[in-house]
Design a protein around this motif. Structure first.
Motif, PDB file in Angstrom:
ATOM      1  N   VAL A   9      19.148  63.347  35.755  1.00 33.44           N
ATOM      2  CA  VAL A   9      19.549  62.073  35.162  1.00 33.44           C
ATOM      3  C   VAL A   9      20.231  61.194  36.206  1.00 33.44           C
ATOM      4  O   VAL A   9      19.961  59.986  36.305  1.00 33.44           O
ATOM      5  CB  VAL A   9      20.481  62.297  33.956  1.00 33.44           C
ATOM      6  CG1 VAL A   9      21.058  60.963  33.466  1.00 33.44           C
ATOM      7  CG2 VAL A   9      19.736  62.999  32.831  1.00 33.44           C
ATOM      8  N   GLU A  10      21.085  61.800  36.998  1.00 33.67           N
ATOM      9  CA  GLU A  10      21.797  61.053  38.049  1.00 33.67           C
ATOM     10  C   GLU A  10      20.808  60.438  39.043  1.00 33.67           C
ATOM     11  O   GLU A  10      20.910  59.250  39.397  1.00 33.67           O
ATOM     12  CB  GLU A  10      22.759  62.001  38.776  1.00 33.67           C
ATOM     13  CG  GLU A  10      23.580  61.343  39.860  1.00 33.67           C
ATOM     14  CD  GLU A  10      24.495  62.328  40.564  1.00 33.67           C
ATOM     15  OE1 GLU A  10      24.875  62.070  41.720  1.00 33.67           O
ATOM     16  OE2 GLU A  10      24.823  63.368  39.966  1.00 33.67           O
ATOM     17  N   ASN A  11      19.840  61.238  39.500  1.00 35.18           N
ATOM     18  CA  ASN A  11      18.834  60.727  40.435  1.00 35.18           C
ATOM     19  C   ASN A  11      17.927  59.698  39.759  1.00 35.18           C
ATOM     20  O   ASN A  11      17.545  58.698  40.371  1.00 35.18           O
ATOM     21  CB  ASN A  11      17.986  61.870  40.985  1.00 35.18           C
ATOM     22  CG  ASN A  11      18.707  62.665  42.054  1.00 35.18           C
ATOM     23  OD1 ASN A  11      19.825  62.313  42.450  1.00 35.18           O
ATOM     24  ND2 ASN A  11      18.098  63.726  42.528  1.00 35.18           N
ATOM     25  N   GLY A  12      17.586  59.978  38.493  1.00 34.33           N
ATOM     26  CA  GLY A  12      16.724  59.058  37.765  1.00 34.33           C
ATOM     27  C   GLY A  12      17.369  57.699  37.558  1.00 34.33           C
ATOM     28  O   GLY A  12      16.691  56.665  37.592  1.00 34.33           O
ATOM     29  N   LEU A  13      18.675  57.685  37.366  1.00 34.11           N
ATOM     30  CA  LEU A  13      19.380  56.407  37.211  1.00 34.11           C
ATOM     31  C   LEU A  13      19.316  55.588  38.502  1.00 34.11           C
ATOM     32  O   LEU A  13      19.124  54.368  38.464  1.00 34.11           O
ATOM     33  CB  LEU A  13      20.841  56.664  36.831  1.00 34.11           C
ATOM     34  CG  LEU A  13      21.097  57.008  35.359  1.00 34.11           C
ATOM     35  CD1 LEU A  13      22.526  57.519  35.161  1.00 34.11           C
ATOM     36  CD2 LEU A  13      20.854  55.783  34.472  1.00 34.11           C
TER      37      LEU A  13
ATOM     38  N   MET B 180       8.402  58.266  34.907  1.00 35.77           N
ATOM     39  CA  MET B 180       7.463  59.318  34.510  1.00 35.77           C
ATOM     40  C   MET B 180       6.529  59.671  35.666  1.00 35.77           C
ATOM     41  O   MET B 180       6.276  60.850  35.934  1.00 35.77           O
ATOM     42  CB  MET B 180       6.639  58.855  33.300  1.00 35.77           C
ATOM     43  CG  MET B 180       7.441  58.615  32.042  1.00 35.77           C
ATOM     44  SD  MET B 180       8.012  60.129  31.221  1.00 35.77           S
ATOM     45  CE  MET B 180       6.488  60.690  30.475  1.00 35.77           C
ATOM     46  N   SER B 181       6.025  58.641  36.369  1.00 33.89           N
ATOM     47  CA  SER B 181       5.085  58.899  37.460  1.00 33.89           C
ATOM     48  C   SER B 181       5.756  59.594  38.638  1.00 33.89           C
ATOM     49  O   SER B 181       5.090  60.219  39.467  1.00 33.89           O
ATOM     50  CB  SER B 181       4.436  57.598  37.927  1.00 33.89           C
ATOM     51  OG  SER B 181       5.389  56.730  38.504  1.00 33.89           O
ATOM     52  N   ASN B 182       7.074  59.501  38.728  1.00 33.99           N
ATOM     53  CA  ASN B 182       7.811  60.201  39.774  1.00 33.99           C
ATOM     54  C   ASN B 182       8.255  61.589  39.342  1.00 33.99           C
ATOM     55  O   ASN B 182       9.023  62.238  40.066  1.00 33.99           O
ATOM     56  CB  ASN B 182       9.012  59.382  40.228  1.00 33.99           C
ATOM     57  CG  ASN B 182       8.646  58.344  41.279  1.00 33.99           C
ATOM     58  OD1 ASN B 182       8.576  58.633  42.465  1.00 33.99           O
ATOM     59  ND2 ASN B 182       8.381  57.133  40.831  1.00 33.99           N
ATOM     60  N   GLY B 183       7.799  62.023  38.163  1.00 32.04           N
ATOM     61  CA  GLY B 183       7.993  63.420  37.787  1.00 32.04           C
ATOM     62  C   GLY B 183       9.159  63.732  36.883  1.00 32.04           C
ATOM     63  O   GLY B 183       9.474  64.907  36.672  1.00 32.04           O
ATOM     64  N   PHE B 184       9.803  62.720  36.308  1.00 31.85           N
ATOM     65  CA  PHE B 184      10.891  62.998  35.373  1.00 31.85           C
ATOM     66  C   PHE B 184      10.316  63.197  33.974  1.00 31.85           C
ATOM     67  O   PHE B 184       9.421  62.463  33.545  1.00 31.85           O
ATOM     68  CB  PHE B 184      11.914  61.855  35.385  1.00 31.85           C
ATOM     69  CG  PHE B 184      12.663  61.753  36.677  1.00 31.85           C
ATOM     70  CD1 PHE B 184      13.780  62.540  36.917  1.00 31.85           C
ATOM     71  CD2 PHE B 184      12.243  60.889  37.673  1.00 31.85           C
ATOM     72  CE1 PHE B 184      14.464  62.462  38.124  1.00 31.85           C
ATOM     73  CE2 PHE B 184      12.916  60.804  38.888  1.00 31.85           C
ATOM     74  CZ  PHE B 184      14.036  61.596  39.109  1.00 31.85           C
ATOM     75  N   GLY B 185      10.835  64.190  33.257  1.00 31.44           N
ATOM     76  CA  GLY B 185      10.326  64.529  31.928  1.00 31.44           C
ATOM     77  C   GLY B 185      10.732  63.523  30.870  1.00 31.44           C
ATOM     78  O   GLY B 185      11.670  62.729  31.051  1.00 31.44           O
ATOM     79  N   GLY B 186      10.026  63.569  29.729  1.00 30.66           N
ATOM     80  CA  GLY B 186      10.240  62.600  28.666  1.00 30.66           C
ATOM     81  C   GLY B 186      11.670  62.520  28.169  1.00 30.66           C
ATOM     82  O   GLY B 186      12.233  61.426  28.010  1.00 30.66           O
ATOM     83  N   ASP B 187      12.304  63.664  27.890  1.00 29.28           N
ATOM     84  CA  ASP B 187      13.677  63.673  27.379  1.00 29.28           C
ATOM     85  C   ASP B 187      14.644  63.106  28.404  1.00 29.28           C
ATOM     86  O   ASP B 187      15.567  62.357  28.055  1.00 29.28           O
ATOM     87  CB  ASP B 187      14.090  65.099  27.001  1.00 29.28           C
ATOM     88  CG  ASP B 187      13.332  65.613  25.789  1.00 29.28           C
ATOM     89  OD1 ASP B 187      12.764  64.781  25.045  1.00 29.28           O
ATOM     90  OD2 ASP B 187      13.296  66.849  25.588  1.00 29.28           O
TER      91      ASP B 187
END
Length: 267
Positions: free
Chosen positions: A158-162, A189-196
C-alpha cells in the motif's frame, strides 16, 4: 600399443593445456582436471580414462563459462541453463555444472527470489503480481517465490502503491477526474498490485485535480463535440454531445452546465 602421455603443452589461454599421446596431439585439458586426475608426462592412459578426462574437461569449460555469466549479477538456475544451452552445451554437462554451482552457493533460487523482491520493494514501482510473473519467467519455483514475497507485506504494498499512485495522478492530471481515477487504478493494476490493495490505495490517495484545467478541458472538448454534431436536430445534438463527454469521464452535472451555455450561445 600402449597409450602414454608424451607431452603436455601450455595453451595461450590461461589454465588450458594440450595433451599429446605417443607424440601426437590427443586432447585439450584444463588445469583443474589435470590436478584432479593427477595427469603427468609419462602417464599411461586407457580409452576409458581418455573418455573420462574429455568429459571432465567439457564440464570444466562449461563451469568456467557459467562463472563468467554469473560474475556480474545474480542468475537463476534456468538462466544459467539457458545460457549454456545457447552455446551448445549438452543437458548432461549442464546438470553437472549446476550441481557444482549449487554446492558452492553460486546459484541459489531462494536467494535470487529474495534479492529480487528486496530490490523491487526499494524501487517502489512493482506490485507482487508483476514480481511473481518475472520470477516465474526466470524459472523460480512457487515455494521460492512465496518465500521471497514474505518480505513484501500488504502494508508495504500500500505504501509503495500510494507513491506510484501520486506519480500517476501527476501524469494524468489533464484528464477529467473520473477518467483520471480510472487511469490511476489501471496503472496500479498493470504494475502488479492486487485488487484489494488497489482499492485501499485509491481510498487513501488524495487526488487533487487542477479545477481550472478541468474546466478548460471540459470547455474545449464540449465545443468540439457540439460543433461535430451541428448537423443534427437540437435534441439529438444535445444527447450525442452529452454521451461523448460522459465517455471521456466528465460528470453529468458539469456536462449539463456546459450544454446550457452552448445552447444559450446560439452556436
Amino acid at each position: 600399443m600402449s597409450k602414454v602421455i608424451s607431452k603436455i603443452e601450455t595453451q595461450k589461454r590461461k589454465g588450458r593445456y594440450n595433451v599429446y599421446v605417443n607424440d601426437k596431439y590427443a586432447f585439450p585439458i584444463s588445469e583443474s582436471v589435470m590436478i584432479k586426475f593427477r595427469v603427468f608426462k609419462g602417464m599411461e592412459l586407457t580409452d576409458d580414462l581418455i573418455a573420462e578426462l574429455t568429459k571432465a574437461d567439457e564440464v570444466s569449460k562449461a563451469y568456467n563459462r557459467a562463472l563468467d555469466y554469473i560474475a556480474s549479477q545474480l542468475r537463476s538456475e534456468k538462466e544459467v541453463s539457458d545460457k549454456l544451452l545457447g552455446i551448445d552445451i549438452s543437458p548432461e554437462v549442464i546438470e553437472q555444472v549446476l550441481k557444482k554451482l549449487r554446492e558452492q552457493n553460486f546459484v541459489d533460487d531462494t536467494n535470487y527470489a529474495e534479492s529480487y523482491v528486496h530490490t523491487q520493494v526499494r524501487l517502489e514501482t512493482k506490485g507482487p503480481r508483476t514480481i511473481t510473473t518475472h520470477l516465474r519467467q526466470k524459472g523460480i519455483g512457487e515455494i521460492d517465490i512465496e518465500k521471497g514475497l514474505q518480505d513484501y507485506p500488504e502494508e508495504v504494498q500500500v505504501e509503495n502503491g500510494l507513491k506510484l499512485g501520486q506519480k500517476l495522478a501527476k501524469r494524468y492530471e489533464k484528464n477529467p477526474l473520473s477518467m483520471m481515477n480510472q487511469k490511476i487504478r489501471q496503472g496500479l493494476m498493470s504494475n502488479g498490485f492486487g485488487g484489494d490493495v488497489v482499492t485501499q490505495i485509491m481510498s487513501e490517495l488524495e487526488v487533487k485535480p487542477d479545477m481550472d484545467k478541468q474546466a478548460e478541458l471540459l470547455q474545449k472538448q464540449g465545443e468540439k463535440s457540439w460543433h461535430h454534431f451541428r448537423g443534427e436536430r437540437e435534441r439529438t445534438r444535445i444527447m450525442k454531445t452529452k454521451q461523448a463527454l460522459f465517455r471521456k469521464g466528465f460528470t453529468m452535472e458539469d456536462i449539463n452546465g456546459l450544454i446550457e451555455k452552448l445552447i444559450s450561445s446560439g452556436d
